[in-house]
Design a protein around this motif. Structure first.
Motif, PDB file in Angstrom:
ATOM      1  N   ILE A   1      -3.378   7.785 -22.372  1.00  0.00           N
ATOM      2  CA  ILE A   1      -2.989   7.444 -21.014  1.00  0.00           C
ATOM      3  C   ILE A   1      -4.149   6.881 -20.207  1.00  0.00           C
ATOM      4  N   LEU A   2      -5.355   7.406 -20.408  1.00  0.00           N
ATOM      5  CA  LEU A   2      -6.502   6.923 -19.648  1.00  0.00           C
ATOM      6  C   LEU A   2      -6.741   5.446 -19.917  1.00  0.00           C
ATOM      7  N   ASP A   3      -6.692   5.039 -21.158  1.00  0.00           N
ATOM      8  CA  ASP A   3      -6.920   3.642 -21.510  1.00  0.00           C
ATOM      9  C   ASP A   3      -5.767   2.758 -21.043  1.00  0.00           C
TER      10      ASP A   3
ATOM     11  N   ARG B   1     -12.531   2.852 -17.387  1.00  0.00           N
ATOM     12  CA  ARG B   1     -12.100   4.169 -17.851  1.00  0.00           C
ATOM     13  C   ARG B   1     -12.662   5.255 -16.941  1.00  0.00           C
ATOM     14  N   GLU B   2     -13.881   5.059 -16.469  1.00  0.00           N
ATOM     15  CA  GLU B   2     -14.506   6.048 -15.585  1.00  0.00           C
ATOM     16  C   GLU B   2     -13.730   6.164 -14.274  1.00  0.00           C
ATOM     17  N   GLN B   3     -13.282   5.037 -13.743  1.00  0.00           N
ATOM     18  CA  GLN B   3     -12.489   5.072 -12.512  1.00  0.00           C
ATOM     19  C   GLN B   3     -11.167   5.807 -12.735  1.00  0.00           C
ATOM     20  N   GLN B   4     -10.557   5.593 -13.893  1.00  0.00           N
ATOM     21  CA  GLN B   4      -9.294   6.267 -14.172  1.00  0.00           C
ATOM     22  C   GLN B   4      -9.504   7.763 -14.363  1.00  0.00           C
ATOM     23  N   VAL B   5     -10.599   8.143 -15.002  1.00  0.00           N
ATOM     24  CA  VAL B   5     -10.912   9.564 -15.153  1.00  0.00           C
ATOM     25  C   VAL B   5     -11.065  10.208 -13.785  1.00  0.00           C
ATOM     26  N   ALA B   6     -11.711   9.516 -12.852  1.00  0.00           N
ATOM     27  CA  ALA B   6     -11.898  10.050 -11.504  1.00  0.00           C
ATOM     28  C   ALA B   6     -10.552  10.269 -10.819  1.00  0.00           C
ATOM     29  N   ARG B   7      -9.606   9.347 -11.020  1.00  0.00           N
ATOM     30  CA  ARG B   7      -8.281   9.505 -10.432  1.00  0.00           C
ATOM     31  C   ARG B   7      -7.550  10.685 -11.069  1.00  0.00           C
ATOM     32  N   GLU B   8      -7.717  10.840 -12.362  1.00  0.00           N
ATOM     33  CA  GLU B   8      -7.106  11.977 -13.049  1.00  0.00           C
ATOM     34  C   GLU B   8      -7.683  13.295 -12.535  1.00  0.00           C
ATOM     35  N   GLU B   9      -8.976  13.310 -12.301  1.00  0.00           N
ATOM     36  CA  GLU B   9      -9.617  14.530 -11.792  1.00  0.00           C
ATOM     37  C   GLU B   9      -9.120  14.865 -10.400  1.00  0.00           C
ATOM     38  N   ARG B  10      -8.906  13.846  -9.584  1.00  0.00           N
ATOM     39  CA  ARG B  10      -8.339  14.091  -8.254  1.00  0.00           C
ATOM     40  C   ARG B  10      -6.933  14.669  -8.374  1.00  0.00           C
TER      41      ARG B  10
ATOM     42  N   THR C   1      24.926   8.770  12.362  1.00  0.00           N
ATOM     43  CA  THR C   1      25.158   7.834  11.263  1.00  0.00           C
ATOM     44  C   THR C   1      24.209   6.642  11.329  1.00  0.00           C
ATOM     45  N   ARG C   2      23.493   6.509  12.428  1.00  0.00           N
ATOM     46  CA  ARG C   2      22.596   5.374  12.577  1.00  0.00           C
ATOM     47  C   ARG C   2      21.369   5.564  11.689  1.00  0.00           C
ATOM     48  N   VAL C   3      20.988   4.515  10.993  1.00  0.00           N
ATOM     49  CA  VAL C   3      19.802   4.586  10.141  1.00  0.00           C
ATOM     50  C   VAL C   3      18.567   4.549  11.022  1.00  0.00           C
ATOM     51  N   ARG C   4      17.645   5.479  10.792  1.00  0.00           N
ATOM     52  CA  ARG C   4      16.437   5.581  11.595  1.00  0.00           C
ATOM     53  C   ARG C   4      15.219   5.217  10.768  1.00  0.00           C
ATOM     54  N   PRO C   5      14.110   4.910  11.430  1.00  0.00           N
ATOM     55  CA  PRO C   5      12.893   4.601  10.683  1.00  0.00           C
ATOM     56  C   PRO C   5      12.438   5.799   9.869  1.00  0.00           C
ATOM     57  N   PRO C   6      11.701   5.572   8.800  1.00  0.00           N
ATOM     58  CA  PRO C   6      11.213   6.675   7.973  1.00  0.00           C
ATOM     59  C   PRO C   6      10.318   7.625   8.747  1.00  0.00           C
ATOM     60  N   VAL C   7      10.333   8.886   8.345  1.00  0.00           N
ATOM     61  CA  VAL C   7       9.426   9.872   8.912  1.00  0.00           C
ATOM     62  C   VAL C   7       7.987   9.519   8.551  1.00  0.00           C
ATOM     63  N   ALA C   8       7.774   9.174   7.308  1.00  0.00           N
ATOM     64  CA  ALA C   8       6.428   8.816   6.861  1.00  0.00           C
ATOM     65  C   ALA C   8       6.563   7.807   5.739  1.00  0.00           C
ATOM     66  N   ARG C   9       5.787   6.778   5.827  1.00  0.00           N
ATOM     67  CA  ARG C   9       5.845   5.754   4.783  1.00  0.00           C
ATOM     68  C   ARG C   9       4.420   5.304   4.497  1.00  0.00           C
ATOM     69  N   GLY C  10       3.696   6.140   3.832  1.00  0.00           N
ATOM     70  CA  GLY C  10       2.315   5.825   3.491  1.00  0.00           C
ATOM     71  C   GLY C  10       2.238   5.110   2.176  1.00  0.00           C
ATOM     72  N   PRO C  11       1.046   4.665   1.810  1.00  0.00           N
ATOM     73  CA  PRO C  11       0.885   3.988   0.521  1.00  0.00           C
ATOM     74  C   PRO C  11       1.160   4.937  -0.624  1.00  0.00           C
ATOM     75  N   VAL C  12       1.829   4.434  -1.643  1.00  0.00           N
ATOM     76  CA  VAL C  12       2.134   5.234  -2.816  1.00  0.00           C
ATOM     77  C   VAL C  12       1.014   5.030  -3.828  1.00  0.00           C
ATOM     78  N   PRO C  13       0.257   6.073  -4.173  1.00  0.00           N
ATOM     79  CA  PRO C  13      -0.859   5.876  -5.085  1.00  0.00           C
ATOM     80  C   PRO C  13      -0.389   5.526  -6.483  1.00  0.00           C
ATOM     81  N   ALA C  14      -1.102   4.613  -7.119  1.00  0.00           N
ATOM     82  CA  ALA C  14      -0.813   4.319  -8.512  1.00  0.00           C
ATOM     83  C   ALA C  14      -1.282   5.492  -9.354  1.00  0.00           C
ATOM     84  N   PRO C  15      -0.713   5.658 -10.551  1.00  0.00           N
ATOM     85  CA  PRO C  15      -1.115   6.786 -11.406  1.00  0.00           C
ATOM     86  C   PRO C  15      -2.608   6.760 -11.709  1.00  0.00           C
TER      87      PRO C  15
END
Length: 228
Positions: free
Chosen positions: A54-56, A66-75, A214-228
């Motif tokens: 998965i890291l590769d 690979r080092e950057q991906q390891v850091a994301r995995e550690e987070r 029934t009225r559609v309202r704006p999202p409560v929170a719509r932040g960036p979705v982190p990539a894996p």
């Protein structure tokens, strides 16, 4: 009140976000009146089941070292462990989750979807076992109470529950989901990305207070979705 949740079992943020939402729901005063619907989303529908580490695989997909991906995995591991979740680094493999999503829809038809989903998350992240081969998927199905022969038949038939998965993915696109986890409350409020328990609690309260509308309202929170 209905909460729809789009996730992919291969997504670490979905694993953590699912746990946080469940904590918020457990503390919600009207939790017994909330219907939770789990929906399918594929992070990488083009993936093949080649047992690539998965890291590769993810580093290459997003142009990271690979080092950057390891850091994301550690987070991710740190966030998961803070929720009491197991999370290992380095042993998972990349693959295509479409069959697992089909099996999750089969489990939903038998009332066992949540159990299979949580077990698959654990097997993938805490145990680092492949969630892409038929034998593992059948064993997970049996562990949560599904009939093994029926599960095997579903997996052998490429069309079984395939339209259910595609329908979920089309709906996610219609609602503007660019990634997961993606939570929609009563089709009026949306929460995207990895969010704290407190935000889920506020979203549940807000959706409950306004459920007759029934009225559609704006999202409560719509932040960036982190990539894996």
């Amino acid at each position: 009140m209905r909460v729809e949740i789009w996730t992919d079992i291969a997504c670490p943020w979905c694993y953590i976000g699912n746990a946080r939402f469940e904590r918020a729901l457990a503390a919600f005063g009207h939790r017994d009146e909330v219907e939770v619907v789990h929906r399918s989303f594929e992070l990488n529908p083009e993936a093949e089941n080649r047992a690539t580490p998965i890291l590769d695989a993810v580093a290459a997909r997003y142009g990271r070292t690979r080092e950057q991906q390891v850091a994301r995995e550690e987070r991710a591991a740190s966030e998961a462990r803070a929720e009491g979740l197991g999370f290992r680094i380095g042993g998972r493999v990349d693959g295509n989750t479409f069959d697992l999503h089909r099996l999750l829809h089969f489990a939903r038809a038998r009332g066992l979807q949540a159990g299979l989903r949580n077990l698959a998350f654990k097997v993938n992240f805490a145990d680092e076992r492949s969630i892409y081969d038929t034998e593992t998927l059948v064993s997970l199905a049996v562990e949560v109470g599904l009939d093994g022969a029926e599960a095997r038949e579903v997996l052998a038939d490429a069309d079984a529950y395939a339209e259910d998965v595609r329908s979920d993915e089309r709906l996610a696109a219609e609602l503007g989901a660019g990634g997961v986890p993606f939570f929609v409350l009563d089709r009026k409020y949306g929460v995207t990305g990895l969010q704290p328990v407190e935000l889920f609690a506020r979203a549940l309260e807000q959706a409950w207070e306004n459920r007759p509308a029934t009225r559609v309202r704006p999202p409560v929170a719509r932040g960036p979705v982190p990539a894996p």
